[in-house]
Design a protein around this motif. Structure first.
Motif, PDB file in Angstrom:
ATOM      1  N   GLU A   1       0.828  -1.196   0.000  1.00 27.35           N
ATOM      2  CA  GLU A   1       0.000   0.000   0.000  1.00 27.35           C
ATOM      3  C   GLU A   1       0.864   1.248   0.000  1.00 27.35           C
ATOM      4  N   SER A   2       0.206   2.390  -0.103  1.00 34.17           N
ATOM      5  CA  SER A   2       0.981   3.625  -0.236  1.00 34.17           C
ATOM      6  C   SER A   2       1.908   3.849   0.946  1.00 34.17           C
ATOM      7  N   PHE A   3       1.513   3.429   2.130  1.00 34.13           N
ATOM      8  CA  PHE A   3       2.404   3.621   3.270  1.00 34.13           C
ATOM      9  C   PHE A   3       3.643   2.738   3.150  1.00 34.13           C
TER      10      PHE A   3
ATOM     11  N   ILE B   1       4.965   1.911   0.275  1.00 33.76           N
ATOM     12  CA  ILE B   1       5.788   2.540  -0.758  1.00 33.76           C
ATOM     13  C   ILE B   1       6.607   3.676  -0.176  1.00 33.76           C
ATOM     14  N   VAL B   2       5.941   4.523   0.606  1.00 32.89           N
ATOM     15  CA  VAL B   2       6.688   5.681   1.114  1.00 32.89           C
ATOM     16  C   VAL B   2       7.814   5.232   2.032  1.00 32.89           C
ATOM     17  N   ALA B   3       7.560   4.167   2.789  1.00 37.23           N
ATOM     18  CA  ALA B   3       8.632   3.682   3.656  1.00 37.23           C
ATOM     19  C   ALA B   3       9.773   3.156   2.795  1.00 37.23           C
TER      20      ALA B   3
ATOM     21  N   VAL C   1      10.641   3.915  -0.281  1.00 34.59           N
ATOM     22  CA  VAL C   1      11.357   4.933  -1.061  1.00 34.59           C
ATOM     23  C   VAL C   1      12.574   5.458  -0.309  1.00 34.59           C
ATOM     24  N   GLY C   2      12.317   5.823   0.956  1.00 28.89           N
ATOM     25  CA  GLY C   2      13.418   6.368   1.754  1.00 28.89           C
ATOM     26  C   GLY C   2      14.528   5.357   1.932  1.00 28.89           C
TER      27      GLY C   2
ATOM     28  N   LEU D   1       7.374   6.198  -9.558  1.00 27.30           N
ATOM     29  CA  LEU D   1       6.412   5.410  -8.786  1.00 27.30           C
ATOM     30  C   LEU D   1       5.347   4.799  -9.690  1.00 27.30           C
TER      31      LEU D   1
ATOM     32  N   TYR E   1       2.282  11.794  -3.233  1.00 30.63           N
ATOM     33  CA  TYR E   1       3.626  11.376  -3.636  1.00 30.63           C
ATOM     34  C   TYR E   1       4.531  12.546  -4.017  1.00 30.63           C
TER      35      TYR E   1
ATOM     36  N   PHE F   1       5.553  14.150  -0.824  1.00 24.60           N
ATOM     37  CA  PHE F   1       6.425  13.263  -0.063  1.00 24.60           C
ATOM     38  C   PHE F   1       7.819  13.173  -0.684  1.00 24.60           C
TER      39      PHE F   1
ATOM     40  N   ARG G   1      17.289   9.778   9.054  1.00 27.81           N
ATOM     41  CA  ARG G   1      17.871   8.438   8.960  1.00 27.81           C
ATOM     42  C   ARG G   1      19.317   8.452   9.378  1.00 27.81           C
TER      43      ARG G   1
ATOM     44  N   LYS H   1      10.737   7.715   8.410  1.00 25.49           N
ATOM     45  CA  LYS H   1       9.629   7.251   7.579  1.00 25.49           C
ATOM     46  C   LYS H   1       8.363   8.048   7.901  1.00 25.49           C
TER      47      LYS H   1
END
Lengths: 77, 331, 536
Positions: free
Chosen positions: A31-33, A35-37, A39-40, A55, C322, C325, C338, C347
């Motif tokens: 899910e989108s959460f 994905i965001v995790a 990405v970093g 994305l 997105y 973000f 981080r 995160k």
């Protein structure tokens, strides 16, 4: 690289079988959460800069997709 | 699947839908006086020379059989519940076109002259539509009233009566009864009697007051009345206008009824028709509020008999004599 | 009564069908386009001037973007051998700057129309109150601008396309009628869904022939939409409106029931309309985006927003969440965190900031007033909290030894989510914040019904008669069971029915048709038939 990515993914979502899944996005498994995790983590681990345009389902549907994405980003830089 | 097979399946479903629709209509559309009224009208078509129109006040009050005896005519009462003045107009037009009408009795209802939104826009009525026999008048009525969305209600009348579903069983029973199928009066509290008149001996002793003010009357109503006058004049038809009596307490609760009365008396003078407001008949006391009324405004069968005596007297008398029968307040 | 159920529209649609399936493929898009513009005029009684401008701006900026993109590619391909790595980067940067400029200008123009019509009065109001607080009393006249029909939807749909072209996800469309149709497509124009170019416009390229199967499915969907909108939603309206407009006249339990029904009414209204739009479009062979997926079976607020008004949330996710973000600022922040070892915060913080922005704007999209903004923001806040305290929450569950995978627990979460959504609805259902708080207070003080009578429990609807109330509740129950079936089997009921024998299909069709015909409240000009004794 594969091992590293798998490690990151498993820590994020231990319930998913990343080795074999090929529709992580299109089937809504990630899910989108997630994905965001991701990405970093990926950008730090491999020193690449991800952009919004990256994305797309193709890049994140499977581990292989993610590998190609990172390699492409490395090439572009 | 071949085309023929598919088409026949489709046809079967459509046929089933039409049958189901018909059955639902049969069950939901209530038993209405229309069933008898239309049968009567068609049956007596060549003989009718007098027409009575108006709303339920008139429907329960004017008895064609009693009128015929006194006025030497053959009349038909085409009053319907909640009939608007423009609907009366179309009915008059229709009867003029189809029967040999010489006289029209138009019963008024003071409420229609009251400035309230409900009176402003009355849409298409399936009941009135059905009562119009003349295709030309029907077309004119439709042109005036029809809106595209009415098509659902016209094609499937149950839509209008969906809340009658609880009475569906008794409704079907009545429709299958001998009396209904042979156009005989039902053995009911308020049953169709003869040529449009509905007879009932229902009686409510309490009076409901009507706290309204008739100081500002609806001009649209008078315009419609004028149109009716012109229609009758153009066809050589004598127009008589009247108002049935209501209970005293009801009468008293209406503010400025006198404004309405005077407007009507004035109009009757200028347009040349006879107007009789039976609330002011000199024998009004003869109608007992307790026994002669269904409710605060409608006469019942007992009241109607007494009323018909006055009605016939007033409309068969000469202008002078008629004036003497009423005691209108002056000023 | 909606345009989709009016006799006029149905007749026009049938005519459209006849023409549409007869003409050659090339003519289908222009015909749909003409019909869409005619539809726009029929519904709004105004010429679609602003939609035309938006279409033009979208079309031209997308083409320009494509030109720059293509130019960049050819330039670099030609000079591949001659340029150094650094020079290549510099050229890319230059082109990127140009592309960004074109995109920004296009977005600003398109959004400024939306902003002008929708938010001018809101901004002026707030500016004046702000000035008043500072001691300056400025009078201003509310402009009360009438929004051009569909502006909230077609603006988002067009700008989504522009951004897709910028991101090189789709190629700019050269065919103007096709793009114009994408912007104005009539089933979507009034209430959405907000479509994506790749999924919607690609369907305009195909030839669409008449399909009896699609006709059946379409009619089934339209009728089901009628049940939801005309029977459930329109009949619940007097109940809900009565309470939201005059809450002080009601008891706590009545407010509670009213608000619980509000959720049903809103869902039935919105999803019913979607079903009708979807049905009509399906008959023409075009599938529109899914907008609702049984949202009240969600086990969390986050899941709810993946099932409710899907196309809007998905738009915000792809085109706002997105980008925010992944913006330089937030990415840098994440990196910094981080680096300092705060992996969780790295995160979470950028996520929460992005969410806050998205939900603020989601609220704002729903209405130009503070209650809507607060509502949107509250949704975001609750989801942020549940993310932040997810682990702690799991810990509590473990400590209480709750079987989190049991059916009972799932039911509990579903009910809890519905109550949460209802609670959030309080914020923007009443006239002002104060009213919402008062209504809520009344409800809390007296949640138990004083009487167990039908007229007490269902004020408003009961005025339409006991039959109407019974039919409405029956329809609600049917909706519930249909949804339950679809949720369990993960298949749409009408699809399942279409696989059965023709007799079953025929029976279902007749049942639906007459349920709607008999009980759906007609337009304001319903026939004045009736069997009335008393004068009124």
């Amino acid at each position: 690289m594969r091992e590293q990515i798998l490690e990151i993914l498993q820590e994020l979502r231990p319930d998913v079988d990343f080795e074999n899944e090929t529709a992580l996005i299109t089937d809504g498994i990630l899910e989108s959460f997630d994905i965001v995790a991701l990405v970093g983590e990926l950008s730090d681990a491999f020193g690449v800069e991800l952009h919004v345009a990256d994305l797309v389902p193709d890049n994140f549907n499977s581990v292989d997709g993610m590998i190609s994405l990172i390699e492409k980003l490395r090439d572009d830089e | 699947m071949t085309h023929i097979k598919r088409l026949s399946k489709l046809a079967a479903v459509i046929l089933a839908a039409v049958i189901v629709g018909g059955l639902i209509n049969f069950a939901l559309v209530p038993v209405m006086y229309e069933h008898w009224a239309q049968h009567d009208r068609n049956g007596y078509s060549d003989r009718i020379d007098t027409l009575i129109v108006g709303d339920s006040l008139t429907m329960y009050s004017v008895q064609p059989s009693l009128l015929d005896k006194n006025a030497k005519c053959f009349s038909f009462n085409s009053a319907t519940a909640a009939q608007f003045l423009d609907e009366s107009y179309y009915l008059i037009k229709d009867f003029i076109a189809r029967e040999h009408i010489k006289t029209v009795y138009l019963g008024l209802d003071y409420y229609r002259f009251y400035n309230v939104e409900a009176n402003d826009e009355n849409g298409l009525s399936d009941i009135i539509l059905k009562r119009l026999n003349d295709p030309g008048v029907k077309a004119e009525y439709l042109r005036e009233k029809f809106k595209p969305d009415d098509i659902f209600d016209l094609l499937f009348r149950s839509r209008v009566y969906s809340d009658k579903i609880t009475q569906a069983a008794s409704n079907v029973k009545t429709k299958l009864s001998y009396e209904y199928r042979h156009y005989l009066p039902l053995n009911e509290e308020s049953s169709y009697y003869d040529r449009g008149f509905v007879l009932t001996y229902r009686n409510e002793p309490e009076t409901e007051e009507h706290d309204i003010d008739l100081a500002n009357l609806r001009t649209a109503e008078f315009d419609m009345l004028k149109k009716t006058v012109e229609l009758c004049a153009a066809n050589g038809v004598k127009l008589n206008v009247f108002h049935t009596p209501m209970k005293y307490a009801r009468m008293d609760s209406i503010k400025n009824y006198g404004v309405f009365l005077n407007a009507m008396l004035e109009m009757s003078e200028s347009c040349g028709f006879r107007y009789c407001d039976f609330n002011y008949y000199r024998g009004r006391g003869g109608l007992s509020d307790d026994t002669c009324f269904i409710n605060s405004s409608h006469l019942n069968g007992r009241g109607s008999e007494i009323f018909m005596d006055w009605f016939c007297k007033a409309f068969t008398a000469s202008d002078e004599e008629c004036g003497g029968l009423f005691d209108y307040p002056t000023g | 009564m909606t345009v989709f159920t009016s006799a006029g529209f149905i007749i026009l649609f049938v005519l459209l069908m006849i023409v549409y399936f007869v003409v050659p493929k090339k003519a289908q898009t222009p015909i749909l386009l003409a019909f869409s513009y005619g539809f726009y005029f029929m519904v709004s009684r105004k010429l679609p001037v602003y939609m035309l401008i938006t279409t033009a701006v979208t079309y031209l900026s997308a083409l320009l973007l494509q030109r720059i993109t293509d130019g960049q590619k050819t330039y670099l391909d030609d000079k591949k051998a001659e340029l150094t790595g650094d020079e290549k980067k510099e050229i890319k940067r230059k082109f990127e700057k140009r592309r960004k400029l074109v995109l920004v200008i296009g977005l600003v123009i398109n959004f400024s129309f939306l902003a002008f019509f929708k938010y001018t009065d809101f901004l002026l109001d707030n500016a004046c109150s702000l000035l008043a607080n500072l001691g300056l009393n400025v009078e201003h006249q509310a402009l009360n601008l009438v929004l051009p029909l569909g502006i909230s939807f077609y603006t988002f749909q067009s700008t989504g396309y522009m951004i897709d072209v910028y991101r090189k996800k789709v190629a700019a469309e050269r065919n103007l009628p096709k793009l114009a149709l994408f912007v104005s497509y009539f089933p979507q124009i009034i209430e959405g869904p907000i479509g994506r170019f790749d999924r919607l416009a690609s369907q305009f390229d195909q030839k669409h022939s008449f399909s009896f199967d699609r006709l059946k499915k379409g009619i089934c969907l339209i009728l089901w939409g009628c049940v939801k909108k005309l029977i459930i939603a329109d009949n619940l309206a007097p109940l809900v409106n009565g309470i939201s407009e005059n809450y002080s006249q009601f008891g706590g339990s009545q407010i509670l029931i009213g608000m619980l029904f509000y959720g049903i009414q809103l869902y039935a209204d919105f999803s019913g309309y979607m079903d009708m739009a979807s049905g009509y479009s399906k008959i023409l062979g075009i599938e529109i985006a899914e907008n609702f997926r049984r949202p009240y079976f969600s086990t969390s607020l986050a899941e709810f927003w993946r099932r409710w008004h899907i196309s809007l949330c998905s738009w915000f996710k792809d085109y706002l969440f997105y980008p925010v973000f992944m913006s330089k600022g937030l990415m840098k922040l994440g990196k910094k965190l981080r680096a300092k070892g705060h992996r969780e915060a790295a995160k979470n913080v950028p996520t929460f900031i992005s969410m806050a922005v998205v939900w603020f704007l989601t609220g704002l999209w729903h209405g130009a007033c503070w209650p809507e903004i607060v509502w949107g923001f509250s949704n975001g806040l609750i989801m942020i909290f549940s993310l932040q305290f997810a682990k702690a929450y799991d810990g509590v569950n473990k400590a209480l030894r709750i079987k989190t995978d049991s059916a009972v627990w799932k039911c509990f979460r579903i009910v809890r989510t519905y109550l949460l959504v209802t609670l959030l609805n309080f914020i923007c259902t009443f006239a002002t914040f104060r009213d919402s708080l008062s209504a809520f207070a009344i409800m809390i003080k007296n949640p138990v019904p004083a009487y167990l009578s039908v007229s007490y429990l269902f004020p408003g609807i009961i005025d339409r008669g006991i039959v109407t109330l019974a039919v409405t509740l029956l329809a609600c129950l049917t909706l519930f069971f249909v949804s339950l079936y679809e949720e369990k089997k993960n298949v749409l009921l009408y699809e399942a029915i279409m696989k059965k024998s023709w007799i079953v299909q025929g029976l279902v069709f007749i049942l639906l048709l007459f349920f709607v015909l008999v009980f759906a409240v007609g337009g304001e000009n319903g026939l004045s038939g009736g069997f009335m004794y008393a004068q009124f």
